[in-house]
Design a protein around this motif. Structure first.
Motif, PDB file in Angstrom:
ATOM      1  N   ILE A  57       6.490  59.283  42.741  1.00 39.27           N
ATOM      2  CA  ILE A  57       7.687  59.707  41.804  1.00 39.27           C
ATOM      3  C   ILE A  57       7.854  58.668  41.272  1.00 39.27           C
ATOM      4  O   ILE A  57       8.562  57.311  41.854  1.00 39.27           O
ATOM      5  CB  ILE A  57       8.483  60.911  43.242  1.00 39.27           C
ATOM      6  N   VAL A  58       8.066  58.695  40.263  1.00 41.20           N
ATOM      7  CA  VAL A  58       8.714  57.957  38.759  1.00 41.20           C
ATOM      8  C   VAL A  58      10.840  58.188  38.939  1.00 41.20           C
ATOM      9  O   VAL A  58      10.651  59.374  38.743  1.00 41.20           O
ATOM     10  CB  VAL A  58       8.676  57.510  37.617  1.00 41.20           C
ATOM     11  N   LEU A  85       9.063  54.790  43.116  1.00 39.95           N
ATOM     12  CA  LEU A  85       9.788  53.836  42.071  1.00 39.95           C
ATOM     13  C   LEU A  85      11.268  53.830  41.478  1.00 39.95           C
ATOM     14  O   LEU A  85      11.218  55.578  40.562  1.00 39.95           O
ATOM     15  CB  LEU A  85       8.702  53.452  41.074  1.00 39.95           C
ATOM     16  N   PHE A  86      11.842  53.635  41.916  1.00 38.63           N
ATOM     17  CA  PHE A  86      13.172  53.750  41.483  1.00 38.63           C
ATOM     18  C   PHE A  86      13.760  52.872  39.824  1.00 38.63           C
ATOM     19  O   PHE A  86      13.345  52.317  39.877  1.00 38.63           O
ATOM     20  CB  PHE A  86      14.231  53.683  42.006  1.00 38.63           C
ATOM     21  N   GLY A 103      14.940  54.149  50.563  1.00 34.36           N
ATOM     22  CA  GLY A 103      13.583  54.910  51.231  1.00 34.36           C
ATOM     23  C   GLY A 103      12.659  54.792  50.313  1.00 34.36           C
ATOM     24  O   GLY A 103      11.074  55.263  50.272  1.00 34.36           O
ATOM     25  N   GLY A 104      13.090  54.095  48.840  1.00 34.03           N
ATOM     26  CA  GLY A 104      12.075  53.373  47.588  1.00 34.03           C
ATOM     27  C   GLY A 104      11.204  52.670  48.128  1.00 34.03           C
ATOM     28  O   GLY A 104      11.222  51.685  48.870  1.00 34.03           O
ATOM     29  N   ASP A 115       4.831  47.501  29.489  1.00 25.56           N
ATOM     30  CA  ASP A 115       3.509  47.052  30.836  1.00 25.56           C
ATOM     31  C   ASP A 115       3.789  46.754  32.369  1.00 25.56           C
ATOM     32  O   ASP A 115       3.254  46.653  33.219  1.00 25.56           O
ATOM     33  CB  ASP A 115       2.733  45.622  30.549  1.00 25.56           C
ATOM     34  N   GLU A 116       4.724  46.003  32.260  1.00 23.67           N
ATOM     35  CA  GLU A 116       5.656  46.152  34.022  1.00 23.67           C
ATOM     36  C   GLU A 116       5.629  48.002  34.862  1.00 23.67           C
ATOM     37  O   GLU A 116       5.245  47.292  35.483  1.00 23.67           O
ATOM     38  CB  GLU A 116       6.955  45.933  33.724  1.00 23.67           C
ATOM     39  N   LEU A 117       5.726  49.000  33.586  1.00 22.47           N
ATOM     40  CA  LEU A 117       5.670  49.506  34.457  1.00 22.47           C
ATOM     41  C   LEU A 117       4.194  50.467  34.859  1.00 22.47           C
ATOM     42  O   LEU A 117       4.979  50.739  35.883  1.00 22.47           O
ATOM     43  CB  LEU A 117       6.258  51.091  34.030  1.00 22.47           C
TER      44      LEU A 117
END
Length: 234
Positions: A57-58, A85-86, A103-104, A115-117
């Motif tokens: 989950i993003v 991923l927050f 809990g992330g 790219d980082e994502l």
């Protein structure tokens, strides 16, 4: 568009109320071959995550309805272990630690690059997907044997403490990804993450002295951001 290597397809839920950001994230992850579903508020995120199996989950923190932190809390209360991923514009260390404590699994601050994502998503899926589980990690001449609890550089055994081993494991599992001190502190020190982030810098120094003896540097500093393990210098 990111030129990162494509990973096996996974089901990913994107919860982001900004249409522009949602479109970028959804397009980037779809381009990597993932099946992506997007929602725009916290209630939809929670119901969607509970309604169907999801590999990741993003999750935007500042969602309308119920915020991302509350979505995460409620999911974890049900026993869900789906990695999260927050995404957030809140960049203070306290904000990141709050996300991890809820809990992330990772925390990406806006603005971010595609790219980082993509690489952060790939790193999370790599370490949480049973199909990719491994007992051996390797970056260049450095190998980490998880089953045997041993590290070697150029074939020579590297004597590591338990904490140094956990830190190296986390860095190698996320090779190529820049990790903040707050992320490392929570992941490596886990429940005992209320101390100073200076302990991270201290242990990075320990690792460098042990790993770089006669070898090129693997752990690189990104000033003001964190650390990244990779073969080439930034």
């Amino acid at each position: 568009m990111s030129n990162a290597p494509q990973s096996p397809a996974h089901r990913i839920l994107v919860a982001e109320d900004s249409e522009a950001i949602s479109d970028v994230v959804t397009t980037a992850l779809s381009f990597q071959g993932h099946a992506v579903m997007s929602v725009a508020d916290g209630h939809q995120a929670l119901s969607s995550a509970l309604a169907q199996p999801t590999d990741l989950i993003v999750l935007d923190v500042m969602l309308p309805g119920i915020d991302g932190l509350e979505v995460c809390r409620r999911l974890r209360a049900t026993g869900s272990t789906t990695p999260i991923l927050f995404l957030t514009a809140l960049a203070e260390p306290e904000d990141r630690i709050r996300g991890f404590a809820t809990g992330g699994d990772d925390y990406l601050t806006k603005p971010f690059t595609v790219d980082e994502l993509v690489f952060r998503v790939a790193a999370i899926l790599r370490r949480t997907s049973p199909s990719t589980a491994t007992t051996m990690l390797q970056v260049g001449s450095l190998t980490l044997d998880l089953a045997g609890h041993q590290a070697r550089r150029g074939g020579a055994l590297v004597d590591l403490s338990a904490t140094e081993f956990r830190l190296l494991h986390y860095l190698m599992a996320n090779r190529g990804v820049v990790l903040s001190k707050a992320q490392i502190l929570v992941e490596v020190w886990q429940d005992d993450f209320s101390g100073s982030e200076n302990v991270v810098e201290l242990y990075i120094g320990y690792l460098r002295r042990k790993l770089d003896d006669g070898h090129p540097t693997l752990i690189h500093t990104r000033r003001g951001i964190g650390y990244v393990l990779r073969e080439d210098a930034p």
